[in-house]
Design an enzyme around this catalytic site. Structure first.
Site, short mmCIF file in Angstrom:
data_model
loop_
_atom_site.label_atom_id
_atom_site.label_comp_id
_atom_site.label_asym_id
_atom_site.label_seq_id
_atom_site.Cartn_x
_atom_site.Cartn_y
_atom_site.Cartn_z
N VAL A 21 15.54 -29.10 82.77
CA VAL A 21 16.30 -29.25 81.55
C VAL A 21 16.91 -30.71 81.85
O VAL A 21 17.33 -31.29 82.76
CB VAL A 21 17.63 -28.32 81.60
CG1 VAL A 21 18.56 -28.71 80.53
CG2 VAL A 21 16.98 -26.98 81.57
N CYS A 22 16.70 -31.31 80.64
CA CYS A 22 17.42 -32.89 80.83
C CYS A 22 18.69 -33.13 79.93
O CYS A 22 18.60 -33.37 78.71
CB CYS A 22 16.37 -33.63 80.25
SG CYS A 22 16.79 -35.54 80.23
N ILE A 23 19.90 -32.91 80.40
CA ILE A 23 21.05 -33.23 79.86
C ILE A 23 21.91 -33.96 80.80
O ILE A 23 21.90 -33.87 82.06
CB ILE A 23 21.86 -31.79 79.45
CG1 ILE A 23 21.80 -30.86 80.51
CG2 ILE A 23 21.37 -31.27 78.26
CD1 ILE A 23 22.82 -29.55 80.10
#
Lengths: 579, 169
Positions: free
Chosen positions: B88-90
């Protein structure tokens, strides 16, 4: 040891090794018995005439013959080496017994690390023994074999204990069984410590008679072992104390910090002294051994530099906090009923930032070492901060190995001797620098890294990935290895996702349930209110780990079940509408 | 210190169990290792992921909460901000020091006051509103921008897959 020359050497199975040793010993014994018997037979035939009648006791003859055989074996170099191997084998067996008694089965990661350490030790000490110590005569070989195998045994046991301690910190478990394990391991470590003192004594007795230099080597090796054992004790018992203490003080005492710093630096400085002594004594500046040792020393020096930088940063943050931000008063603590936002625990004393946020002193300190800002509102706290101060030097080893690409773990050296003198040889050496496996790559980090890789390539086994990671020490490099086909996927798929296993029965039941003609009415095993109850079940947080685990699993299944029902009912609605 | 990380994780687990936020279940995969969690996230209502229950893994560093955990979905996902391997890229999962995309302001980043709950809530809102500027999955970002219908279909099939319901009608 941060030196790796041989990749992925297999360690022969223990049973194979033991049987090979037993075979070789029996062969040697047979050979020497036969040989010495022949020899004594020849000499006996001359003496037989005036044989003393009192000496015919069969036990005496037998005993004498035994002595003969033994003396012969000690003189014959091949037999002698076989005996030495037998001694090492018995040490290995003792080690295996202790391991199974104290530590139980090794986890795969521990196994891999153990193997790596073992090979490093063997190769390194082999170089040391023959090049630096010039052990060419049998008695010297025996002495050093004994010395290094004992020392290596203790070192390996110590590092195993260290890994295990670190792993145990990862679990919440307390209770009698865990405490027993701690006691077992501490006893093992204490025995190791006593042994290192005994070895020191041995060094005094034997080393000093040989030469002062050898004595110095032996002493330093003993001290390094003792130092690392003390280090483990210090770290883990402080943590134990820290965890069990009820009135939680967030900052580990200053004394402990400095003791740890001192030991950390001390062990490394000792190692450097040890190697430079070896190089100067044998004046092997330009040999292979000298080169290998220089490489190792370079690594040690950079470790020391990093550690000092971290310490400098620590000191700066400490003084910065002391100077600029006062401790909160009792009134302020009273009005602020919240817990510390970093550790979520109650604040008995706190430091107040200019933005009005309160934190434990220790929590704030460790955050500031990483990033000088308020954790809550991100107010920058770099007033008067010297910009040249490296702020991110404190990231732990795992972060470094995972995140940065600047670290180059492989060095390729090419020495073209003929460029300097025609008779000098040319050689290339690839040295793999590990980031001090004992101190920086923890088992858990290794597992974490392996899981990352595993998520990318699920058809690989955890074991093979960890094996590769232990060589590359970088997720990126391992991924490269896989992509470039250097790491071959095993035939069978071993690791299974636990999630899949859990949901299988439900999937089956739902499939059956879909297949039944009356799929719009819900006849599942669990009625809807019960599922609702499970999903919203939040009122209990069991004290027993097993119960907690089961409850979590039940809640997860219930959630999936409920989502499925909801989806189906909606699906039914929409399809009936479209009909 | 692993000890304080453990205590904090325990506290978070307790809180998440006692007051579970809507559509989130999270806890250690096994009681043996508190530094690896498994979470179930329900797709937010009114979006193409509605109804799905997505499993994800959270892996915590030993100096948590000073460093953020790593999170990745363990099911198939198709989303502009989720790499094809599930990561996940946040911004909340990025440490203040590193900025892989070079545009996140530091006040969206990780700080010790964040928690598992906040991470999972941000992930839910990320599922609802993808940030198509960050190209974790370029194909998904492109499809999200240009072919919303197609994207919804893919999401629908993912939802069915996570629920174990066959797509054929």
């Amino acid at each position: 040891m941060s030196f790796m020359m041989v990749d992925r050497l297999p360690v022969p199975k223990l049973s194979t090794y033991i049987s090979a040793t037993v075979l070789s010993i029996s062969a040697a014994t047979y050979y020497s018995v036969k040989y010495s018997f022949d020899a004594s037979h020849e000499s006996n035939s001359n003496i037989q005439v005036n044989e003393d009648p009192t000496k015919t006791d069969p036990m005496d003859v037998y005993y004498e013959q035994m002595l003969n055989v033994l003396a012969f074996m000690l003189q014959d170099p091949l037999c002698f080496l076989v005996l030495c191997n037998g001694a090492i084998c018995s040490i290995v067996m003792i080690g295996a017994v202790i391991q199974s008694l104290v530590l139980g089965n090794l986890r795969p990661v521990e196994h891999v690390q153990f193997r790596e350490r073992l090979w490093n030790w063997v190769i390194y000490k082999f170089i040391f023994m023959f090049i630096i110590l010039k052990a060419y005569t049998l008695d010297k070989v025996a002495l050093w074999l004994f010395w290094y195998s004992t020392l290596g045994f203790l070192h390996l046991m110590t590092s195993l204990c260290k890994d295990r301690f670190e792993y145990m910190w990862m679990s919440m478990g307390t209770g009698a069984r865990v405490n027993w394990k701690y006691i077992h391991m501490s006893v093992l470590l204490s025995i190791g410590f006593i042994f290192s003192l005994l070895l020191l004594n041995f060094a005094y007795l034997v080393g000093l008679t040989l030469s002062k230099h050898i004595f110095a080597f032996m002493v330093i090796e003993c001290l390094m072992l003792a130092g690392s054992i003390v280090h483990i004790f210090l770290r883990h018992y402080i943590q134990l104390f820290h965890r069990n203490s009820i009135n939680h003080t967030t900052s580990p005492g200053k004394l402990i910090y400095y003791a740890e710093l001192g030991l950390d630096l001390g062990i490394r400085v000792m190692e450097i002294l040890h190697y430079s002594h070896a190089i100067i004594w044998t004046s092997s500046y330009l040999t292979m051994a000298g080169f290998v040792i220089f490489m190792h020393m370079r690594q040690l020096i950079s470790d020391i530099q990093k550690r000092l930088q971290k310490h400098k940063n620590f000191l700066w943050v400490h003084s910065h906090l002391e100077k600029n931000y006062p401790m909160a008063t009792a009134e302020e603590l009273d009005t602020n009923s919240d817990n510390c936002a970093i550790c979520w625990e109650k604040m008995d004393s706190a430091r107040k930032l200019p933005c009005g946020h309160l934190f434990h002193n220790g929590c704030l300190q460790s955050w500031m070492e990483q990033e000088p800002s308020c954790p809550t509102c991100r107010l920058s706290l770099t007033l008067g901060h010297n910009q040249s101060m490296p702020m991110n030097s404190t990231n732990n080893g795992g972060q470094e190995t995972l995140g940065t690409h600047t670290h180059i773990p492989h060095h390729f050296f090419h020495f073209d001797g003929s460029r300097y003198l025609s008779w000098l040889p040319s050689f290339s050496v690839e040295v793999t620098h590990s980031l001090r496996p004992t101190s920086q790559i923890h088992t858990s980090q290794m597992e974490t890294m392996a899981r990352q890789v595993l998520q990318l390539f699920p058809h690989f086994t955890m074991h093979s990935i960890i094996e590769d990671l232990s060589n590359t020490r970088s997720v990126d490099l391992t991924i490269d290895n896989i992509l470039e086909g250097r790491l071959v996927a095993p035939q069978q798929f071993v690791e299974e996702e636990p999630v899949i296993v859990e949901t299988v029965p439900i999937v089956n039941s739902v499939e059956q349930f879909i297949n039944t003609p009356t799929s719009t009415s819900f006849n599942t095993n669990i009625s809807e209110p019960a599922i609702d109850g499970l999903v919203s079940m939040g009122s209990q947080f069991s004290k027993s780990p097993d119960e907690r685990e089961n409850m979590l699993r039940a809640r997860k299944q219930a959630m999936i079940m409920k989502a499925r029902q909801r989806y189906m009912s909606k699906d039914g609605d929409s399809s009936s509408k479209s009909d | 210190m692993a000890g304080s990380a453990l205590r904090r994780l325990m506290a978070e687990y307790k809180q998440l169990t006692l007051n579970p936020p809507e559509g989130i279940i999270a806890g250690p995969t096994t009681e043996e290792n508190y530094f690896e969690w498994e979470a179930l996230i329900t797709g937010p209502e009114g979006t193409c992921f509605e109804g799905g229950v997505f499993p994800a893994k959270l892996i915590f560093p030993s100096d948590y909460p000073l460093s953020p955990p790593k999170m990745s979905f363990t099911c198939d996902m198709f989303h502009p901000n989720i790499y094809s391997d599930g990561r996940v890229c946040i911004s909340i999962l990025h440490a203040p020091g590193d900025d892989p995309m070079g545009y996140e302001s530091s006040n969206e980043r990780w700080s010790p006051v964040q928690s598992v709950e906040k991470i999972l809530l941000s992930v839910i809102s990320m599922l609802a509103e993808p940030n198509d500027e960050s190209g974790a999955n370029v194909d998904a970002a492109k499809m999200w921008r240009e072919d919303r219908e197609g994207f919804n279909k893919v999401a629908e099939s993912l939802v069915r897959k996570t629920l174990g319901i066959p797509t054929s009608k």
